[in-house]
Design an enzyme around this catalytic site. Structure first.
Site, PDB file in Angstrom:
ATOM      1  N   CYS A  85       5.595   6.237   4.578  1.00 42.30           N
ATOM      2  CA  CYS A  85       4.415   5.488   4.084  1.00 42.30           C
ATOM      3  C   CYS A  85       3.857   6.092   2.804  1.00 42.30           C
ATOM      4  O   CYS A  85       2.999   5.493   2.143  1.00 42.30           O
ATOM      5  CB  CYS A  85       3.334   5.445   5.149  1.00 42.30           C
ATOM      6  SG  CYS A  85       3.932   4.777   6.696  1.00 42.30           S
ATOM      7  N   HIS A 118       4.895   0.095  -0.349  1.00 39.34           N
ATOM      8  CA  HIS A 118       5.631  -0.768   0.584  1.00 39.34           C
ATOM      9  C   HIS A 118       4.631  -1.804   1.089  1.00 39.34           C
ATOM     10  O   HIS A 118       3.427  -1.658   0.882  1.00 39.34           O
ATOM     11  CB  HIS A 118       6.236   0.041   1.745  1.00 39.34           C
ATOM     12  CG  HIS A 118       5.210   0.665   2.637  1.00 39.34           C
ATOM     13  ND1 HIS A 118       4.562   1.843   2.318  1.00 39.34           N
ATOM     14  CD2 HIS A 118       4.683   0.261   3.814  1.00 39.34           C
ATOM     15  CE1 HIS A 118       3.701   2.146   3.272  1.00 39.34           C
ATOM     16  NE2 HIS A 118       3.748   1.195   4.194  1.00 39.34           N
ATOM     17  N   ASP A 176      -4.952 -10.699  -0.497  1.00 38.22           N
ATOM     18  CA  ASP A 176      -3.624 -11.307  -0.354  1.00 38.22           C
ATOM     19  C   ASP A 176      -2.800 -11.155  -1.637  1.00 38.22           C
ATOM     20  O   ASP A 176      -3.281 -11.444  -2.740  1.00 38.22           O
ATOM     21  CB  ASP A 176      -3.780 -12.791  -0.002  1.00 38.22           C
ATOM     22  CG  ASP A 176      -2.455 -13.424   0.392  1.00 38.22           C
ATOM     23  OD1 ASP A 176      -1.647 -12.760   1.065  1.00 38.22           O
ATOM     24  OD2 ASP A 176      -2.235 -14.597   0.020  1.00 38.22           O
ATOM     25  N   HIS A 177      -1.554 -10.708  -1.444  1.00 41.21           N
ATOM     26  CA  HIS A 177      -0.627 -10.464  -2.557  1.00 41.21           C
ATOM     27  C   HIS A 177      -1.175  -9.441  -3.552  1.00 41.21           C
ATOM     28  O   HIS A 177      -0.923  -9.527  -4.760  1.00 41.21           O
ATOM     29  CB  HIS A 177      -0.228 -11.772  -3.254  1.00 41.21           C
ATOM     30  CG  HIS A 177       0.761 -12.562  -2.444  1.00 41.21           C
ATOM     31  ND1 HIS A 177       0.418 -13.227  -1.308  1.00 41.21           N
ATOM     32  CD2 HIS A 177       2.090 -12.742  -2.591  1.00 41.21           C
ATOM     33  CE1 HIS A 177       1.489 -13.809  -0.781  1.00 41.21           C
ATOM     34  NE2 HIS A 177       2.518 -13.521  -1.535  1.00 41.21           N
ATOM     35  N   GLU A 219      -1.031  -4.433  11.667  1.00 37.18           N
ATOM     36  CA  GLU A 219      -0.271  -4.016  10.485  1.00 37.18           C
ATOM     37  C   GLU A 219       1.184  -4.439  10.639  1.00 37.18           C
ATOM     38  O   GLU A 219       1.837  -4.811   9.666  1.00 37.18           O
ATOM     39  CB  GLU A 219      -0.369  -2.509  10.273  1.00 37.18           C
ATOM     40  CG  GLU A 219       0.185  -2.078   8.938  1.00 37.18           C
ATOM     41  CD  GLU A 219      -0.111  -0.645   8.624  1.00 37.18           C
ATOM     42  OE1 GLU A 219      -0.899  -0.389   7.709  1.00 37.18           O
ATOM     43  OE2 GLU A 219       0.456   0.234   9.310  1.00 37.18           O
ATOM     44  N   HIS A 253       3.163  -4.996   3.932  1.00 33.59           N
ATOM     45  CA  HIS A 253       3.010  -5.498   5.305  1.00 33.59           C
ATOM     46  C   HIS A 253       2.509  -6.935   5.260  1.00 33.59           C
ATOM     47  O   HIS A 253       1.779  -7.325   4.343  1.00 33.59           O
ATOM     48  CB  HIS A 253       1.991  -4.664   6.091  1.00 33.59           C
ATOM     49  CG  HIS A 253       2.412  -3.252   6.318  1.00 33.59           C
ATOM     50  ND1 HIS A 253       3.370  -2.884   7.235  1.00 33.59           N
ATOM     51  CD2 HIS A 253       2.002  -2.100   5.734  1.00 33.59           C
ATOM     52  CE1 HIS A 253       3.530  -1.576   7.202  1.00 33.59           C
ATOM     53  NE2 HIS A 253       2.711  -1.070   6.298  1.00 33.59           N
ATOM     54  N   HIS A 270       0.840  -1.206   0.000  1.00 30.24           N
ATOM     55  CA  HIS A 270       0.000   0.000   0.000  1.00 30.24           C
ATOM     56  C   HIS A 270       0.873   1.252   0.000  1.00 30.24           C
ATOM     57  O   HIS A 270       2.091   1.191   0.175  1.00 30.24           O
ATOM     58  CB  HIS A 270      -0.992   0.005   1.176  1.00 30.24           C
ATOM     59  CG  HIS A 270      -0.407   0.285   2.531  1.00 30.24           C
ATOM     60  ND1 HIS A 270      -1.168   0.604   3.613  1.00 30.24           N
ATOM     61  CD2 HIS A 270       0.881   0.297   2.983  1.00 30.24           C
ATOM     62  CE1 HIS A 270      -0.403   0.793   4.682  1.00 30.24           C
ATOM     63  NE2 HIS A 270       0.844   0.613   4.316  1.00 30.24           N
TER      64      HIS A 270
HETATM   65  N1  LIG Z   1      -2.810   5.329  12.919  1.00 29.74           N
HETATM   66  C1  LIG Z   1      -2.032   4.790  11.960  1.00 29.74           C
HETATM   67  N2  LIG Z   1      -0.738   5.143  11.890  1.00 29.74           N
HETATM   68  C2  LIG Z   1       0.044   4.605  10.933  1.00 29.74           C
HETATM   69  C3  LIG Z   1      -0.489   3.681  10.025  1.00 29.74           C
HETATM   70  C4  LIG Z   1      -1.861   3.350  10.116  1.00 29.74           C
HETATM   71  O1  LIG Z   1      -2.411   2.552   9.315  1.00 29.74           O
HETATM   72  N3  LIG Z   1      -2.593   3.910  11.090  1.00 29.74           N
HETATM   73  N4  LIG Z   1       0.317   3.137   9.083  1.00 29.74           N
HETATM   74  C5  LIG Z   1       1.583   3.426   8.975  1.00 29.74           C
HETATM   75  C6  LIG Z   1       2.373   2.809   7.859  1.00 29.74           C
HETATM   76  O2  LIG Z   1       1.594   1.871   7.141  1.00 29.74           O
HETATM   77  C7  LIG Z   1       3.720   2.224   8.209  1.00 29.74           C
HETATM   78  O3  LIG Z   1       4.139   1.427   7.106  1.00 29.74           O
HETATM   79  C8  LIG Z   1       3.773   1.417   9.459  1.00 29.74           C
HETATM   80  O4  LIG Z   1       4.988   0.727   9.477  1.00 29.74           O
HETATM   81  P1  LIG Z   1       6.215   1.060  10.432  1.00 29.74           P
HETATM   82  O5  LIG Z   1       6.234   2.483  10.821  1.00 29.74           O
HETATM   83  O6  LIG Z   1       7.414   0.467   9.802  1.00 29.74           O
HETATM   84  O7  LIG Z   1       5.766   0.167  11.661  1.00 29.74           O
HETATM   85  P2  LIG Z   1       6.413  -0.068  13.059  1.00 29.74           P
HETATM   86  O8  LIG Z   1       5.758   0.898  13.999  1.00 29.74           O
HETATM   87  O9  LIG Z   1       6.213  -1.492  13.413  1.00 29.74           O
HETATM   88  O10 LIG Z   1       7.924   0.196  12.880  1.00 29.74           O
HETATM   89  P3  LIG Z   1       8.914   1.016  13.790  1.00 29.74           P
HETATM   90  O11 LIG Z   1      10.224   0.413  13.523  1.00 29.74           O
HETATM   91  O12 LIG Z   1       8.448   0.827  15.214  1.00 29.74           O
HETATM   92  O13 LIG Z   1       8.796   2.439  13.328  1.00 29.74           O
HETATM   93  C9  LIG Z   1       2.226   4.404   9.865  1.00 29.74           C
HETATM   94  N5  LIG Z   1       1.340   4.961  10.844  1.00 29.74           N
HETATM   95 ZN   LIG Z   2       2.401   0.758   5.670  1.00 28.35          ZN
END
Ligand SMILES: Nc1nc2c(c(=O)[nH]1)N=C([C@H](O)[C@H](O)COP(=O)(O)OP(=O)(O)OP(=O)(O)O)CN2
Ligand SMILES: [Zn+2]
Length: 137
Positions: free
Chosen positions: A34, A40, A80-81, A125, A42, A15
């Site tokens: 993002c 990228h 999926d995918h 996620e 998930h 996404h």
């Molecule tokens: N409220 C939300 N905040 C965020 C969302 C969401 O859907 N709702 N999504 C994202 C991004 O999709 C992002 O890819 C999340 O991944 P990431 O930041 O890598 O996730 P982590 O927190 O597990 O990784 P860290 O290493 O802890 O940063 C962002 N925000």
């Molecule tokens: Zn993401």
């Protein structure tokens, strides 16, 4: 007496978080990495919970096999995918945040179960980020 049954599933999807009506700079400021135009991915984890009365004949609230089939048809096969932004009609004009994905999944599954059952969706996620939706209050 009401009991909750749950079924876990997962799907892998790409996404990009952005709004078409915002500039790249504004999307970058709000969504950061993002907003990568090349997307990228998930490994999404899904927990679907259905609460209802036990059927005295079967002893089931709902056969988990039936719930598994609904999840496969409504979530796994279409998501999926896939690239959520490009491949999934529900996200053509809806930012595919975890919150929006959970609401879309809830609406799809709710249509497939008895109206008097309560439904809760937990969408992971990442290992550390997850959202919960139980329907409109
Ligand atoms: N409220 C939300 N905040 C965020 C969302 C969401 O859907 N709702 N999504 C994202 C991004 O999709 C992002 O890819 C999340 O991944 P990431 O930041 O890598 O996730 P982590 O927190 O597990 O990784 P860290 O290493 O802890 O940063 C962002 N925000
Ligand atoms: Zn993401």
């Amino acid at each position: 007496m009401k009991v909750t049954i749950s079924r876990k599933a997962h799907f892998n999807a790409a996404h990009r978080l952005y709004r078409k009506d915002w500039t790249f700079e504004k999307n970058d400021a709000v969504f950061g990495k993002c907003n990568n135009p090349n997307f990228h991915g998930h490994n999404y984890g899904l927990t679907v919970s259905v609460t209802g009365k036990i059927d005295p004949e079967t002893g089931f609230v709902l056969d988990v096999k039936v719930l598994a089939d609904i999840i496969r048809e409504e979530v796994e096969i279409p998501f999926d995918h896939k690239n959520l932004n490009l491949d999934v009609p529900e996200f053509q004009d809806l930012n595919p945040t975890a919150e929006h994905i959970a609401v879309v999944i809830w609406n799809k599954i709710k249509k497939r179960i008895q109206p008097d059952f309560d439904l809760e969706i937990v969408l992971n996620e990442t290992d550390r980020n997850f959202v919960t939706y139980k329907g409109e209050e």
